[in-house]
Design a protein around this motif. Structure first.
Motif, PDB file in Angstrom:
ATOM      1  N   LYS A  93      17.013  99.435  80.437  1.00  0.00           N
ATOM      2  CA  LYS A  93      16.890 100.854  81.122  1.00  0.00           C
ATOM      3  C   LYS A  93      15.828 101.485  80.954  1.00  0.00           C
ATOM      4  O   LYS A  93      15.566 102.088  81.861  1.00  0.00           O
ATOM      5  CB  LYS A  93      18.449 101.416  80.570  1.00  0.00           C
ATOM      6  CG  LYS A  93      19.798 100.871  81.387  1.00  0.00           C
ATOM      7  CD  LYS A  93      21.057 101.797  81.002  1.00  0.00           C
ATOM      8  CE  LYS A  93      22.119 101.277  81.496  1.00  0.00           C
ATOM      9  NZ  LYS A  93      23.203 101.607  80.724  1.00  0.00           N
ATOM     10  N   MET A  94      15.590 101.523  79.555  1.00  0.00           N
ATOM     11  CA  MET A  94      14.361 102.808  79.289  1.00  0.00           C
ATOM     12  C   MET A  94      13.175 102.132  80.037  1.00  0.00           C
ATOM     13  O   MET A  94      12.250 102.907  80.682  1.00  0.00           O
ATOM     14  CB  MET A  94      14.157 102.617  77.899  1.00  0.00           C
ATOM     15  CG  MET A  94      13.063 103.413  77.199  1.00  0.00           C
ATOM     16  SD  MET A  94      12.917 103.492  75.432  1.00  0.00           S
ATOM     17  CE  MET A  94      12.650 101.930  75.392  1.00  0.00           C
ATOM     18  N   LEU A  95      12.838 101.221  80.198  1.00  0.00           N
ATOM     19  CA  LEU A  95      11.445 100.611  80.852  1.00  0.00           C
ATOM     20  C   LEU A  95      11.891 100.154  82.112  1.00  0.00           C
ATOM     21  O   LEU A  95      11.136  99.569  83.051  1.00  0.00           O
ATOM     22  CB  LEU A  95      11.263  99.137  80.111  1.00  0.00           C
ATOM     23  CG  LEU A  95      10.710  99.482  78.674  1.00  0.00           C
ATOM     24  CD1 LEU A  95      10.398  98.078  77.924  1.00  0.00           C
ATOM     25  CD2 LEU A  95       9.769 100.585  78.304  1.00  0.00           C
ATOM     26  N   GLY A  96      13.009 100.486  82.802  1.00  0.00           N
ATOM     27  CA  GLY A  96      13.293 100.253  84.190  1.00  0.00           C
ATOM     28  C   GLY A  96      12.583 101.034  85.255  1.00  0.00           C
ATOM     29  O   GLY A  96      12.412 100.363  86.315  1.00  0.00           O
ATOM     30  N   GLY A  97      11.899 101.893  84.846  1.00  0.00           N
ATOM     31  CA  GLY A  97      10.770 102.327  85.952  1.00  0.00           C
ATOM     32  C   GLY A  97       9.663 101.632  85.853  1.00  0.00           C
ATOM     33  O   GLY A  97       8.597 102.056  86.825  1.00  0.00           O
ATOM     34  N   LEU A  98       9.492 100.629  84.926  1.00  0.00           N
ATOM     35  CA  LEU A  98       8.097  99.867  85.020  1.00  0.00           C
ATOM     36  C   LEU A  98       8.487  98.678  85.715  1.00  0.00           C
ATOM     37  O   LEU A  98       9.421  98.009  85.506  1.00  0.00           O
ATOM     38  CB  LEU A  98       7.505  99.791  83.412  1.00  0.00           C
ATOM     39  CG  LEU A  98       7.371 100.948  82.861  1.00  0.00           C
ATOM     40  CD1 LEU A  98       6.685 100.633  81.344  1.00  0.00           C
ATOM     41  CD2 LEU A  98       6.472 101.885  83.712  1.00  0.00           C
ATOM     42  N   LEU A 129       1.387 104.782  80.945  1.00  0.00           N
ATOM     43  CA  LEU A 129       2.846 104.103  80.751  1.00  0.00           C
ATOM     44  C   LEU A 129       3.803 104.911  80.178  1.00  0.00           C
ATOM     45  O   LEU A 129       4.984 105.020  80.283  1.00  0.00           O
ATOM     46  CB  LEU A 129       2.578 102.608  80.319  1.00  0.00           C
ATOM     47  CG  LEU A 129       1.906 101.618  81.127  1.00  0.00           C
ATOM     48  CD1 LEU A 129       1.856 100.200  80.545  1.00  0.00           C
ATOM     49  CD2 LEU A 129       2.624 101.508  82.502  1.00  0.00           C
ATOM     50  N   ARG A 174       5.155 107.633  81.994  1.00  0.00           N
ATOM     51  CA  ARG A 174       5.903 106.912  83.176  1.00  0.00           C
ATOM     52  C   ARG A 174       7.414 107.102  82.661  1.00  0.00           C
ATOM     53  O   ARG A 174       8.400 107.212  83.031  1.00  0.00           O
ATOM     54  CB  ARG A 174       5.430 105.626  83.843  1.00  0.00           C
ATOM     55  CG  ARG A 174       4.116 105.888  84.497  1.00  0.00           C
ATOM     56  CD  ARG A 174       4.374 105.612  85.998  1.00  0.00           C
ATOM     57  NE  ARG A 174       5.250 104.383  86.387  1.00  0.00           N
ATOM     58  CZ  ARG A 174       4.988 103.234  86.592  1.00  0.00           C
ATOM     59  NH1 ARG A 174       3.397 102.900  86.435  1.00  0.00           N
ATOM     60  NH2 ARG A 174       5.564 102.363  87.083  1.00  0.00           N
ATOM     61  N   VAL A 175       7.418 106.217  81.319  1.00  0.00           N
ATOM     62  CA  VAL A 175       8.453 106.051  80.573  1.00  0.00           C
ATOM     63  C   VAL A 175       9.433 107.188  80.296  1.00  0.00           C
ATOM     64  O   VAL A 175      10.479 107.602  80.507  1.00  0.00           O
ATOM     65  CB  VAL A 175       8.453 105.011  79.407  1.00  0.00           C
ATOM     66  CG1 VAL A 175       9.648 105.170  78.458  1.00  0.00           C
ATOM     67  CG2 VAL A 175       7.889 103.746  79.703  1.00  0.00           C
ATOM     68  N   HIS A 213      10.946 108.630  83.366  1.00  0.00           N
ATOM     69  CA  HIS A 213      12.084 107.798  83.559  1.00  0.00           C
ATOM     70  C   HIS A 213      13.359 108.030  82.794  1.00  0.00           C
ATOM     71  O   HIS A 213      14.510 108.032  83.314  1.00  0.00           O
ATOM     72  CB  HIS A 213      11.703 106.321  83.691  1.00  0.00           C
ATOM     73  CG  HIS A 213      12.824 105.325  84.073  1.00  0.00           C
ATOM     74  ND1 HIS A 213      13.451 104.638  83.249  1.00  0.00           N
ATOM     75  CD2 HIS A 213      13.214 104.926  85.253  1.00  0.00           C
ATOM     76  CE1 HIS A 213      14.245 104.273  83.943  1.00  0.00           C
ATOM     77  NE2 HIS A 213      14.126 104.240  85.175  1.00  0.00           N
ATOM     78  N   VAL A 214      13.240 108.507  81.383  1.00  0.00           N
ATOM     79  CA  VAL A 214      14.050 108.689  80.675  1.00  0.00           C
ATOM     80  C   VAL A 214      14.580 110.209  80.564  1.00  0.00           C
ATOM     81  O   VAL A 214      15.489 110.639  79.756  1.00  0.00           O
ATOM     82  CB  VAL A 214      13.955 108.058  79.242  1.00  0.00           C
ATOM     83  CG1 VAL A 214      13.749 106.733  79.200  1.00  0.00           C
ATOM     84  CG2 VAL A 214      13.083 108.918  78.619  1.00  0.00           C
TER      85      VAL A 214
END
Lengths: 156, 156
Positions: A117-122, B133, B136-137, B140-141
């Motif tokens: 989930k945490m890295l879901g944006g990548l 990155l 971005r993370v 995202h969180v």
DNA sequence: TATTGTTATACTCTATAACTATA
DNA sequence: TATAGTTATAGAGTATAACAATA
């Protein structure tokens, strides 16, 4: 030169992310009755069973005094066990019990899902790059995330 | 499927790196008489002066109770100053003083140098990717590393 | 003399609640 | 009724030192 905004600083990003991960992981592991540190212990024992408390304390970045309590907690729950160390009578050899192995598997699934989930944006590629760069930085600053060769195999 | 070793877990890497950065930054800032949090406060005030304590507390991830002490410390050293908030008489407007601006510049240099060393194992391109990155993370969180648009400009 | 595990103590940090003055 | 700031208290967490057993 104009100073960076707070979160333009990689250092600030990293501490903030670290705190975020620690907090969320702590919450997610509550139903399993353990904390991130306990998960770390179990993981290390999966990698190599029978380590001394000292050998566990180092990669977990906790003092040996604290380790006593962590081992106590998991031992009382029947997840691990202190046995006599084969070559050093001062030390305890910490061994994983079947229940500990099972709980670790559950916890590992929880952690892995959280990471997804945490890295879901990548993208998958970006995520791999991110983790790879983190490992490189960790090594560069001297954080041991592998078993030290000297500690592998022989139980000195 | 065989479980990941401890530091194969991105989450473990991140918390470990976060702790590492926090600890080293804390040490490096000792000569300046401040902690990372104080640096964060000064940075936020550089970005936008006159914020309320509440507005400072949120991006620093500290409770408003704790913020009282942080502001006290920097105010007693003549680095910042509490003034009357222009539109909300319950709040204090925290303002940077010249000495605070100077100290921030020194601290910023220390932090920046530390970051350069920390990322020294990466090429310039890799370092940029790494930071990108991380941002971005973070986004995202849900970690706010920019001033929220709603908080910019108007001092509500 | 150094190290492993252990315990106790003191210290720091944090979370909670409560209070005031405003909104 | 809700929010900004403040204070006090209790609880958790941590660091330090000391000790026994062993290397």
């Amino acid at each position: 030169m104009t100073p960076q905004p707070l979160y333009g600083h990689p250092a600030c990003l990293m501490t903030r992310l670290g705190v975020h991960v620690e907090a969320h992981l702590t919450e997610l592991l509550v139903p399993l009755g353990i904390q991130p540190r306990h998960f770390g212990m179990l993981s290390l024992l999966i990698e190599q069973d029978g380590r001394s408390q000292h050998q566990l304390a180092e990669p977990l970045n906790v003092h040996r005094n604290v380790m006593v309590g962590l081992v106590d907690e998991l031992e009382q729950r029947g997840l691990i066990e202190r046995r006599r160390h084969p070559v050093d009578r001062r030390a305890h050899a910490v061994h994983l019990l079947p229940a500990g192995r099972e709980l670790h598997a559950e916890a590992d699934a929880v952690v892995t899902e959280f990471e997804a989930k945490m890295l879901g944006g990548l993208s998958a590629e970006e995520a791999a790059t991110f983790v790879e760069l983190q490992k490189r930085v960790s090594e560069h600053v001297g954080i041991s995330h592998e078993l030290h060769p000297g500690l592998r195999g022989d139980l000195r």
